[in-house]
Motif scaffolding. Structure first.
Motif, short mmCIF file in Angstrom:
data_model
loop_
_atom_site.label_atom_id
_atom_site.label_comp_id
_atom_site.label_asym_id
_atom_site.label_seq_id
_atom_site.Cartn_x
_atom_site.Cartn_y
_atom_site.Cartn_z
N ASN A 153 0.82 -1.21 0.00
CA ASN A 153 0.00 0.00 0.00
C ASN A 153 0.85 1.26 0.00
OD1 ASN A 153 0.99 -0.23 2.59
ND2 ASN A 153 -0.91 0.45 3.59
N ASP A 154 2.15 1.12 -0.40
CA ASP A 154 3.02 2.28 -0.45
C ASP A 154 2.66 3.17 -1.64
OD1 ASP A 154 5.21 1.52 -2.77
OD2 ASP A 154 4.44 -0.24 -1.69
N LYS A 155 3.04 4.42 -1.56
CA LYS A 155 2.67 5.41 -2.58
C LYS A 155 3.20 5.03 -3.95
CE LYS A 155 2.85 10.36 -3.58
NZ LYS A 155 3.30 11.70 -3.10
N GLU A 156 4.43 4.51 -4.01
CA GLU A 156 5.03 4.16 -5.30
C GLU A 156 4.21 3.09 -6.02
OE1 GLU A 156 9.19 2.31 -7.16
OE2 GLU A 156 9.06 2.85 -5.04
N SER A 157 3.74 2.08 -5.30
CA SER A 157 2.95 1.02 -5.91
C SER A 157 1.64 1.55 -6.46
CB SER A 157 2.68 -0.09 -4.89
OG SER A 157 3.87 -0.69 -4.45
N VAL A 158 1.02 2.45 -5.71
CA VAL A 158 -0.25 3.03 -6.14
C VAL A 158 -0.05 3.89 -7.38
CG1 VAL A 158 -2.11 4.61 -5.50
CG2 VAL A 158 -1.23 2.97 -3.82
N VAL A 159 0.98 4.72 -7.39
CA VAL A 159 1.24 5.62 -8.52
C VAL A 159 1.58 4.82 -9.77
CG1 VAL A 159 2.82 7.37 -9.40
CG2 VAL A 159 1.93 7.56 -7.08
N THR A 160 2.31 3.72 -9.63
CA THR A 160 2.75 2.93 -10.77
C THR A 160 1.58 2.42 -11.60
OG1 THR A 160 4.78 2.24 -9.65
CG2 THR A 160 4.01 0.86 -11.48
N VAL A 161 0.51 1.98 -10.93
CA VAL A 161 -0.62 1.37 -11.66
C VAL A 161 -1.77 2.35 -11.88
CG1 VAL A 161 -0.07 -0.96 -10.87
CG2 VAL A 161 -1.62 0.47 -9.52
N ALA A 162 -1.63 3.59 -11.42
CA ALA A 162 -2.72 4.56 -11.57
C ALA A 162 -3.19 4.73 -13.02
CB ALA A 162 -2.31 5.90 -10.97
N PRO A 163 -2.27 4.78 -14.01
CA PRO A 163 -2.73 4.95 -15.40
C PRO A 163 -3.59 3.79 -15.90
CG PRO A 163 -0.39 5.47 -15.20
CD PRO A 163 -0.79 4.83 -13.92
N LEU A 164 -3.50 2.61 -15.24
CA LEU A 164 -4.29 1.44 -15.65
C LEU A 164 -5.68 1.45 -15.01
CD1 LEU A 164 -1.48 -1.25 -15.38
CD2 LEU A 164 -2.35 -0.16 -17.45
N LYS A 165 -5.93 2.40 -14.14
CA LYS A 165 -7.24 2.65 -13.55
C LYS A 165 -7.85 1.42 -12.85
CE LYS A 165 -8.32 6.38 -16.78
NZ LYS A 165 -9.26 6.90 -17.80
N PRO A 166 -7.14 0.86 -11.86
CA PRO A 166 -7.78 -0.17 -11.04
C PRO A 166 -8.91 0.46 -10.24
CG PRO A 166 -5.74 0.53 -10.01
CD PRO A 166 -5.79 1.21 -11.36
N GLN A 167 -9.87 -0.37 -9.85
CA GLN A 167 -11.02 0.15 -9.10
C GLN A 167 -10.69 0.40 -7.63
OE1 GLN A 167 -11.55 -1.62 -11.96
NE2 GLN A 167 -12.54 0.26 -12.66
N GLY A 168 -9.51 -0.08 -7.18
CA GLY A 168 -9.13 0.18 -5.80
C GLY A 168 -8.18 -0.86 -5.27
N TYR A 169 -8.03 -0.85 -3.94
CA TYR A 169 -7.08 -1.73 -3.27
C TYR A 169 -7.73 -2.29 -2.01
CZ TYR A 169 -3.91 0.92 -6.22
OH TYR A 169 -3.31 1.51 -7.30
N ILE A 170 -7.54 -3.58 -1.77
CA ILE A 170 -7.94 -4.22 -0.52
C ILE A 170 -6.69 -4.85 0.08
CG2 ILE A 170 -9.27 -6.09 0.53
CD1 ILE A 170 -11.44 -5.62 -1.55
N LEU A 171 -6.41 -4.52 1.33
CA LEU A 171 -5.20 -5.02 1.96
C LEU A 171 -5.41 -6.42 2.53
CD1 LEU A 171 -4.03 -1.82 3.87
CD2 LEU A 171 -3.33 -2.63 1.60
N LYS A 172 -4.43 -7.30 2.32
CA LYS A 172 -4.52 -8.66 2.84
C LYS A 172 -4.53 -8.68 4.37
CE LYS A 172 -2.26 -10.94 -1.06
NZ LYS A 172 -1.13 -11.81 -1.48
#
Length: 250
Positions: free
Chosen positions: A209-228
């Motif tokens: 859930n780090d910022k770099e991981s979120v920014v990397t896939v932002a252009p692919l427009k995932p609907q969100g993140y659920i943490l394990k």
């Protein structure tokens, strides 16, 4: 979208015509379409994945038509009701017939309200979820947590996910971020690049859930993140909230 019922029967027969008329009058919350029981006219395609029920009306059912409907049922998951008097086949045909998810009514004179009540109770459409993760314990856990309310399929690699999606329609993909051979972002990139899959909803199920991981896939427009690391109840709520509001609440 209106809930769909296909009524399959020969309206040339008085008992069938009367049944269809009463059924349409009673099924006010459903879209009722009547189809003649001919294999060439029973065309099931991607539009029918939203159909909840098939009601078959015959005095003597043509087994090839039963086979045709049953093959479509495996893909589109609708429920089948058979209504008539004579359901007898040969031994092998009867074994096949008994494996179909169906209900048989042996009379046209039962209470229409009872039939519709049974249909309403047993044909609530479940959303289909594909879970992609290389850890077996995660797959089993998600299946356990979501299986009562959703139709959950499991694969353990990105390659298998893409193969599965080519053959099976789903409403949501829960996608692991970090996997061997093909990581989650690459799987999502390929989904977005496929003309048939590009609008598919994908949520990352991840420990990242780090910022770099979120920014990397932002252009692919995932609907969100659920943490394990979330609890089972939190994960169930997040998925339910997504289908209800198209928002992932974490």
């Amino acid at each position: 979208m209106a809930k769909q019922i296909y009524v399959i029967g020969d309206e040339g027969r008085l008992v069938v015509r009367n049944f269809i008329q009463k059924f349409k009058e009673a099924a006010v919350d459903w879209m009722v379409t009547v189809v003649f029981p001919d294999e060439e006219q029973l065309v099931f395609d991607e539009m029918d994945k939203n159909s909840h029920v098939v009601v078959c009306l015959w005095e003597e059912i043509d087994f090839e038509v039963v086979r045709h409907i049953a093959a479509a049922q495996k893909k589109f998951k609708f429920y089948i009701y058979f209504i008539g008097v004579n359901f007898s086949f040969g031994i092998e045909e009867d074994k096949y017939f008994n494996k179909i998810p169906s209900v048989r009514f042996t009379s046209y004179s039962f209470e229409m309200a009872f039939l519709l009540s049974h249909i309403e109770e047993n044909n609530i459409e479940k959303k289909r979820i594909l879970v992609v993760d290389d850890e077996p314990i995660v797959l089993r856990s998600i299946k356990t947590w979501l299986g009562d309310n959703f139709e959950v399929s499991l694969v353990n690699s990105g390659e298998m996910a893409l193969e599965f999606l080519l053959m099976h329609p789903v409403d949501l993909v829960l996608l692991d971020y970090k996997m061997p051979t093909m990581e989650g972002p690459e799987v999502l990139r390929r989904i977005r690049g496929d003309g048939n899959l590009k609008n598919l909803s994908v949520i990352f199920l991840t420990a990242k859930n780090d910022k770099e991981s979120v920014v990397t896939v932002a252009p692919l427009k995932p609907q969100g993140y659920i943490l394990k690391t979330m609890s089972p109840e939190e994960i169930k709520k997040a998925v339910a909230d997504f289908f209800r509001n198209k928002i992932v609440t974490v």
